[in-house]
Write a protein that holds these residues in place. Structure first.
Motif, PDB file in Angstrom:
ATOM      1  N   SER A  95      47.814  31.360  39.910  1.00  0.00           N
ATOM      2  CA  SER A  95      47.605  32.593  40.666  1.00  0.00           C
ATOM      3  C   SER A  95      46.839  33.488  39.391  1.00  0.00           C
ATOM      4  CB  SER A  95      48.654  33.150  41.362  1.00  0.00           C
ATOM      5  OG  SER A  95      49.103  32.165  42.253  1.00  0.00           O
ATOM      6  N   GLU A  96      45.971  33.100  38.771  1.00  0.00           N
ATOM      7  CA  GLU A  96      45.378  33.922  37.649  1.00  0.00           C
ATOM      8  C   GLU A  96      44.091  33.317  37.433  1.00  0.00           C
ATOM      9  OE1 GLU A  96      48.040  34.104  34.327  1.00  0.00           O
ATOM     10  OE2 GLU A  96      46.399  32.849  33.361  1.00  0.00           O
ATOM     11  N   GLY A  97      43.112  34.249  36.964  1.00  0.00           N
ATOM     12  CA  GLY A  97      41.756  33.781  36.472  1.00  0.00           C
ATOM     13  C   GLY A  97      40.556  34.591  37.302  1.00  0.00           C
ATOM     14  N   PRO A  98      39.622  34.545  36.874  1.00  0.00           N
ATOM     15  CA  PRO A  98      38.332  35.425  37.058  1.00  0.00           C
ATOM     16  C   PRO A  98      38.351  35.307  38.862  1.00  0.00           C
ATOM     17  CG  PRO A  98      37.523  33.795  36.049  1.00  0.00           C
ATOM     18  CD  PRO A  98      38.756  33.452  35.982  1.00  0.00           C
ATOM     19  N   CYS A  99      38.280  34.165  39.424  1.00  0.00           N
ATOM     20  CA  CYS A  99      38.016  33.885  40.775  1.00  0.00           C
ATOM     21  C   CYS A  99      39.094  34.678  41.641  1.00  0.00           C
ATOM     22  CB  CYS A  99      38.156  32.419  41.215  1.00  0.00           C
ATOM     23  SG  CYS A  99      36.458  31.626  41.204  1.00  0.00           S
ATOM     24  N   ILE A 100      40.329  34.393  41.402  1.00  0.00           N
ATOM     25  CA  ILE A 100      41.587  35.027  41.855  1.00  0.00           C
ATOM     26  C   ILE A 100      41.480  36.659  41.797  1.00  0.00           C
ATOM     27  CG2 ILE A 100      44.126  35.305  41.841  1.00  0.00           C
ATOM     28  CD1 ILE A 100      43.428  32.740  42.285  1.00  0.00           C
ATOM     29  N   ASP A 101      40.712  37.188  40.445  1.00  0.00           N
ATOM     30  CA  ASP A 101      40.664  38.664  40.712  1.00  0.00           C
ATOM     31  C   ASP A 101      39.448  39.203  41.286  1.00  0.00           C
ATOM     32  OD1 ASP A 101      42.952  38.434  38.820  1.00  0.00           O
ATOM     33  OD2 ASP A 101      41.789  39.035  36.989  1.00  0.00           O
ATOM     34  N   ALA A 102      38.500  38.345  41.552  1.00  0.00           N
ATOM     35  CA  ALA A 102      37.197  38.683  42.133  1.00  0.00           C
ATOM     36  C   ALA A 102      37.828  38.819  43.702  1.00  0.00           C
ATOM     37  CB  ALA A 102      36.099  38.011  41.737  1.00  0.00           C
ATOM     38  N   TYR A 103      38.386  37.739  44.117  1.00  0.00           N
ATOM     39  CA  TYR A 103      38.944  37.630  45.605  1.00  0.00           C
ATOM     40  C   TYR A 103      39.859  38.924  45.816  1.00  0.00           C
ATOM     41  CZ  TYR A 103      41.056  36.371  49.864  1.00  0.00           C
ATOM     42  OH  TYR A 103      41.752  36.062  51.110  1.00  0.00           O
ATOM     43  N   THR A 104      40.675  39.083  44.862  1.00  0.00           N
ATOM     44  CA  THR A 104      41.791  39.997  45.173  1.00  0.00           C
ATOM     45  C   THR A 104      41.165  41.542  45.207  1.00  0.00           C
ATOM     46  OG1 THR A 104      43.411  38.559  44.268  1.00  0.00           O
ATOM     47  CG2 THR A 104      44.095  40.999  44.606  1.00  0.00           C
ATOM     48  N   ARG A 107      35.662  42.958  43.856  1.00  0.00           N
ATOM     49  CA  ARG A 107      34.704  43.265  42.981  1.00  0.00           C
ATOM     50  C   ARG A 107      34.378  42.192  41.800  1.00  0.00           C
ATOM     51  NH1 ARG A 107      38.236  47.578  43.018  1.00  0.00           N
ATOM     52  NH2 ARG A 107      39.271  46.844  40.803  1.00  0.00           N
ATOM     53  N   PRO A 108      33.240  42.160  41.319  1.00  0.00           N
ATOM     54  CA  PRO A 108      33.006  41.208  40.319  1.00  0.00           C
ATOM     55  C   PRO A 108      33.745  41.303  38.932  1.00  0.00           C
ATOM     56  CG  PRO A 108      31.117  42.252  41.016  1.00  0.00           C
ATOM     57  CD  PRO A 108      32.046  43.096  41.313  1.00  0.00           C
ATOM     58  N   VAL A 109      34.156  40.330  38.493  1.00  0.00           N
ATOM     59  CA  VAL A 109      35.026  40.119  37.234  1.00  0.00           C
ATOM     60  C   VAL A 109      34.358  39.250  36.093  1.00  0.00           C
ATOM     61  CG1 VAL A 109      37.243  39.308  36.357  1.00  0.00           C
ATOM     62  CG2 VAL A 109      37.218  40.247  38.700  1.00  0.00           C
ATOM     63  N   HIS A 110      34.464  39.877  35.102  1.00  0.00           N
ATOM     64  CA  HIS A 110      33.747  39.253  33.977  1.00  0.00           C
ATOM     65  C   HIS A 110      34.567  39.193  32.626  1.00  0.00           C
ATOM     66  CE1 HIS A 110      30.091  39.895  35.911  1.00  0.00           C
ATOM     67  NE2 HIS A 110      30.169  41.215  36.197  1.00  0.00           N
ATOM     68  N   ALA A 111      34.494  37.793  31.887  1.00  0.00           N
ATOM     69  CA  ALA A 111      34.909  37.680  30.497  1.00  0.00           C
ATOM     70  C   ALA A 111      33.613  37.259  29.786  1.00  0.00           C
ATOM     71  CB  ALA A 111      36.090  36.565  31.012  1.00  0.00           C
ATOM     72  N   ASP A 112      33.145  38.024  29.090  1.00  0.00           N
ATOM     73  CA  ASP A 112      32.074  37.389  28.287  1.00  0.00           C
ATOM     74  C   ASP A 112      32.547  36.351  27.234  1.00  0.00           C
ATOM     75  OD1 ASP A 112      30.720  39.177  29.857  1.00  0.00           O
ATOM     76  OD2 ASP A 112      30.433  40.804  28.237  1.00  0.00           O
ATOM     77  N   LEU A 151      32.601  33.191  44.069  1.00  0.00           N
ATOM     78  CA  LEU A 151      31.423  32.428  43.413  1.00  0.00           C
ATOM     79  C   LEU A 151      31.733  32.472  41.865  1.00  0.00           C
ATOM     80  CD1 LEU A 151      28.728  30.991  42.817  1.00  0.00           C
ATOM     81  CD2 LEU A 151      27.873  33.241  42.584  1.00  0.00           C
ATOM     82  N   ASN A 152      32.137  31.195  41.318  1.00  0.00           N
ATOM     83  CA  ASN A 152      32.710  30.988  39.810  1.00  0.00           C
ATOM     84  C   ASN A 152      31.436  30.630  38.762  1.00  0.00           C
ATOM     85  OD1 ASN A 152      34.633  31.203  37.807  1.00  0.00           O
ATOM     86  ND2 ASN A 152      35.099  29.165  38.262  1.00  0.00           N
ATOM     87  N   LEU A 153      31.374  31.306  37.927  1.00  0.00           N
ATOM     88  CA  LEU A 153      30.248  31.176  36.849  1.00  0.00           C
ATOM     89  C   LEU A 153      30.939  30.630  35.541  1.00  0.00           C
ATOM     90  CD1 LEU A 153      27.896  33.762  38.452  1.00  0.00           C
ATOM     91  CD2 LEU A 153      27.359  31.262  38.199  1.00  0.00           C
ATOM     92  N   LEU A 154      30.511  29.600  34.904  1.00  0.00           N
ATOM     93  CA  LEU A 154      31.055  29.548  33.584  1.00  0.00           C
ATOM     94  C   LEU A 154      29.911  28.959  32.657  1.00  0.00           C
ATOM     95  CD1 LEU A 154      33.640  26.938  34.867  1.00  0.00           C
ATOM     96  CD2 LEU A 154      34.261  29.304  33.919  1.00  0.00           C
ATOM     97  N   ALA A 155      30.091  29.475  31.398  1.00  0.00           N
ATOM     98  CA  ALA A 155      29.259  29.171  30.285  1.00  0.00           C
ATOM     99  C   ALA A 155      30.099  28.583  29.224  1.00  0.00           C
ATOM    100  CB  ALA A 155      28.569  30.558  29.822  1.00  0.00           C
ATOM    101  N   VAL A 161      26.799  38.646  31.438  1.00  0.00           N
ATOM    102  CA  VAL A 161      25.907  38.489  32.466  1.00  0.00           C
ATOM    103  C   VAL A 161      25.209  39.766  32.431  1.00  0.00           C
ATOM    104  CG1 VAL A 161      25.334  38.402  35.117  1.00  0.00           C
ATOM    105  CG2 VAL A 161      27.305  36.956  33.817  1.00  0.00           C
ATOM    106  N   PRO A 162      23.586  39.759  32.211  1.00  0.00           N
ATOM    107  CA  PRO A 162      22.896  40.723  32.060  1.00  0.00           C
ATOM    108  C   PRO A 162      22.944  41.626  33.554  1.00  0.00           C
ATOM    109  CG  PRO A 162      21.627  39.183  31.120  1.00  0.00           C
ATOM    110  CD  PRO A 162      22.866  38.312  31.583  1.00  0.00           C
ATOM    111  N   PRO A 163      22.750  43.000  33.506  1.00  0.00           N
ATOM    112  CA  PRO A 163      22.714  43.763  34.624  1.00  0.00           C
ATOM    113  C   PRO A 163      21.610  43.164  35.703  1.00  0.00           C
ATOM    114  CG  PRO A 163      22.748  45.184  32.787  1.00  0.00           C
ATOM    115  CD  PRO A 163      22.334  43.524  32.309  1.00  0.00           C
ATOM    116  N   GLU A 164      20.452  42.725  35.544  1.00  0.00           N
ATOM    117  CA  GLU A 164      19.551  42.075  36.194  1.00  0.00           C
ATOM    118  C   GLU A 164      20.190  40.872  36.724  1.00  0.00           C
ATOM    119  OE1 GLU A 164      17.993  41.111  32.072  1.00  0.00           O
ATOM    120  OE2 GLU A 164      18.985  42.812  33.114  1.00  0.00           O
TER     121      GLU A 164
END
Length: 262
Positions: A95-104, A107-112, A151-155, A161-164
């Motif tokens: 019950s933790e991570g960017p997907c969980i936070d974005a869904y809850t 709003r978008p969640v970022h961890a550069d 939507l989950n994105l990983l690098a 993630v640039p603004p554009e």
């Protein structure tokens, strides 16, 4: 010039955005995500296109989509590689991570740089890094102010993630969500959002079962079984979900799907 394949991208097409005008690539991505009338398109196909486009059009290396199930928990539906599904499943377990936070939060969640986010997600972060990812971003999937997943994105390397790109990802996610929920020919009513989300999850469960049947028959991995199923569906102009259903109901044999293409 390499052209867009509406059924997905092949390895030979991985350089498409360097060979064609980016604006054209983006246009073709949106066209593919609104192609709900084709006989061989289903919600899972649309979501798979979404994650493939997100990787192709941005600096991200992998992507996945999670949808909320009837119990209110996120469930992995499509991924570009198996390691993404592992991180998604683990997020739901702890019950933790960017997907969980974005869904809850909706709003978008970022961890550069996940190395700097150990305190933010103390359990998820080490797993993601062990899987080879150093950055994670997530965008909510929403329609009519209702959030149905993320939507989950990983690098592999630390990457913002640039603004554009953020605007593009949100637009792609919004378009795909609308297409998935309005894929049926019937008008969408407010309570249909939940019903159609669950239908997509049910289709995923059937596809997983069918992929497992193919894997057992051919002594391959379930991921390879799923790919063979999708290839068969493309060749025969069928929806992957329908092929999976026929396999599970024994209307189609694994040998027929696994047979070499002429």
């Amino acid at each position: 010039m390499t052209r867009f394949n509406p059924h997905g991208w092949t390895g030979a097409e991985k350089t498409v955005t360097t060979d064609m005008n980016r604006e054209q690539a983006i246009t073709e991505a949106f066209v593919s995500l609104t192609d709900t009338l084709a006989d061989d398109v289903d919600p899972l196909t649309l979501l798979r296109r979404l994650v493939e486009h997100c990787v192709r059009l941005t600096g991200m290396d992998a992507a996945g989509v999670m949808l909320v199930n009837a119990r209110g928990r996120l469930q992995s539906v499509v991924v570009t590689e198996e390691r993404v599904e592992i991180t998604e499943i683990f997020q739901t377990q702890v019950s933790e991570g960017p997907c969980i936070d974005a869904y809850t939060t909706g709003r978008p969640v970022h961890a550069d740089d996940l190395a700097a986010d150990a305190d933010r997600w103390p359990v998820f972060t080490p797993l993601a890094r062990a899987a080879g990812f150093s950055a994670a971003h997530s965008f909510p999937l929403q329609l009519r102010s209702q959030t149905i997943g993320a939507l989950n994105l990983l690098a592999r390397n630390p990457a913002p993630v640039p603004p554009e790109d953020a605007r593009l990802l949100q637009a792609l996610a919004g378009t795909a969500t609308t297409s998935v929920l309005t894929w049926s020919r019937e008008p969408l009513r407010p309570y249909d959002i939940v019903t159609r989300t669950q239908a997509a999850l049910s289709a995923k469960a059937v596809l997983d079962t069918a992929a497992g049947m193919l894997a057992a028959s051919a002594h391959i991995t379930p991921a390879e079984g799923a790919q063979r199923l999708r290839t068969y569906a493309i060749i025969h102009h069928q929806r992957p979900a329908d092929v999976a259903e026929d396999l599970v109901r024994r209307h189609l044999t694994p040998q027929a799907v696994l047979a070499p293409t002429p």
